[in-house]
Enzyme design. Structure first.
Site, short mmCIF file in Angstrom:
data_model
loop_
_atom_site.label_atom_id
_atom_site.label_comp_id
_atom_site.label_asym_id
_atom_site.label_seq_id
_atom_site.Cartn_x
_atom_site.Cartn_y
_atom_site.Cartn_z
N CYS A 42 -4.32 34.77 -4.30
CA CYS A 42 -5.59 35.61 -3.87
C CYS A 42 -5.37 36.22 -2.58
CB CYS A 42 -6.49 34.30 -3.70
SG CYS A 42 -7.98 34.93 -3.39
N ASP A 44 -7.02 36.21 -0.09
CA ASP A 44 -7.47 35.25 1.06
C ASP A 44 -6.61 35.26 1.95
OD1 ASP A 44 -8.32 32.88 2.46
OD2 ASP A 44 -9.94 32.64 1.02
N ARG A 46 -6.27 33.12 4.22
CA ARG A 46 -5.62 31.59 4.40
C ARG A 46 -4.49 31.43 3.36
NH1 ARG A 46 -11.54 29.43 3.88
NH2 ARG A 46 -11.40 30.75 2.47
N HIS A 98 -6.37 28.90 -5.24
CA HIS A 98 -6.58 28.05 -4.23
C HIS A 98 -7.94 27.33 -4.24
CE1 HIS A 98 -9.14 30.70 -1.55
NE2 HIS A 98 -8.67 31.53 -2.23
N CYS A 101 -12.05 28.89 -3.27
CA CYS A 101 -11.99 30.28 -3.52
C CYS A 101 -13.04 31.02 -3.45
CB CYS A 101 -10.92 30.93 -4.72
SG CYS A 101 -10.80 32.25 -4.74
CO CO Z 1 -9.61 33.14 -3.18
#
Ligand code: CO
Length: 214
Positions: A42, A44, A46, A98, A101
């Site tokens: 992803c 993302d 993080r 994750h 998400c």
């Molecule tokens: Co995500």
């Protein structure tokens, strides 16, 4: 004035630190890359792929998009996959989702989000295929987390069905696809035990075993 000076300062210090440990590190890396892994994760912020796996530059080829999707008409992802498998000859492709998400959560909502809804539609399909199981989970967070896992499972099958992976398996090239999930709350990776190394796990219609079409 240099824009975003903090990042350049960080970079200078980082490069110096790496060179202090191995003076030839960048010189060696600039001549070739030979990663063993392709990571599809992803976007993302993080979930920084190499960092959470404790790997250094050169050790992992990375593709990231919203909600770690492998869509068979996405030439961006397919191009990364082709280069990783056919040129770099990676032996492992990891799809890592994750928990928590935002893409998966947005896909579960009924309100419109604009253009991205066309992308999230692939996750809505996953929800629909597993509607009975998901609707039975009362806690909305737990339901979203389960959809994160099911989404990884779906992307494993999508990967296995690509011409690139099918071609590799037909050539006898060792290639294993892994499904993982990462916990934002504890920093732990979990193997979802979805490994496939051949097309046996795929529904028959997706298997392409002979170039003659038989
Ligand atoms: Co995500």
């Amino acid at each position: 004035m240099k824009k975003l000076g903090r990042l350049f300062e960080n970079n200078r210090r980082w490069a110096e630190g790496v060179r202090a440990q191995d003076a030839e590190f960048f010189a060696k890396l600039s001549r070739q890359q030979a990663p063993d892994y392709l990571w599809i994760g992803c976007a993302d912020s993080r979930v920084p792929a190499t960092e959470i796996c404790g790997l250094r530059p050169g050790e992992m080829f990375v593709h990231r998009n919203v909600a770690n999707l492998v869509v068979h008409s996405d030439f961006n992802c397919l191009s990364v996959l082709q280069y990783a498998v056919e040129v770099l000859q990676v032996e492992h492709v990891i799809v890592c989702g994750h928990y928590g998400c935002g893409g998966v959560r947005a896909a579960m909502e009924s309100k419109p989000h604009g253009l991205i809804d066309n992308w999230l539609r692939h996750i809505k399909d996953v929800y629909d295929w597993h509607r009975e199981e998901l609707d039975a989970i009362a806690d909305p967070d737990a339901r979203a987390d389960r959809l994160c896992e099911l989404n990884v499972q779906s992307q494993i099958l999508n990967l296995g069905a690509t011409t690139i992976v099918q071609d590799a398996w037909r050539r006898g090239q060792p290639l294993t696809i892994h499904g993982w999930i990462y916990g934002l709350g504890d920093g732990q990776l979990k193997d979802l035990d979805l490994c496939i190394s051949d097309d046996e796990a795929l529904p028959a219609v997706y298997r392409m075993r002979s170039s003659s079409g038989v």
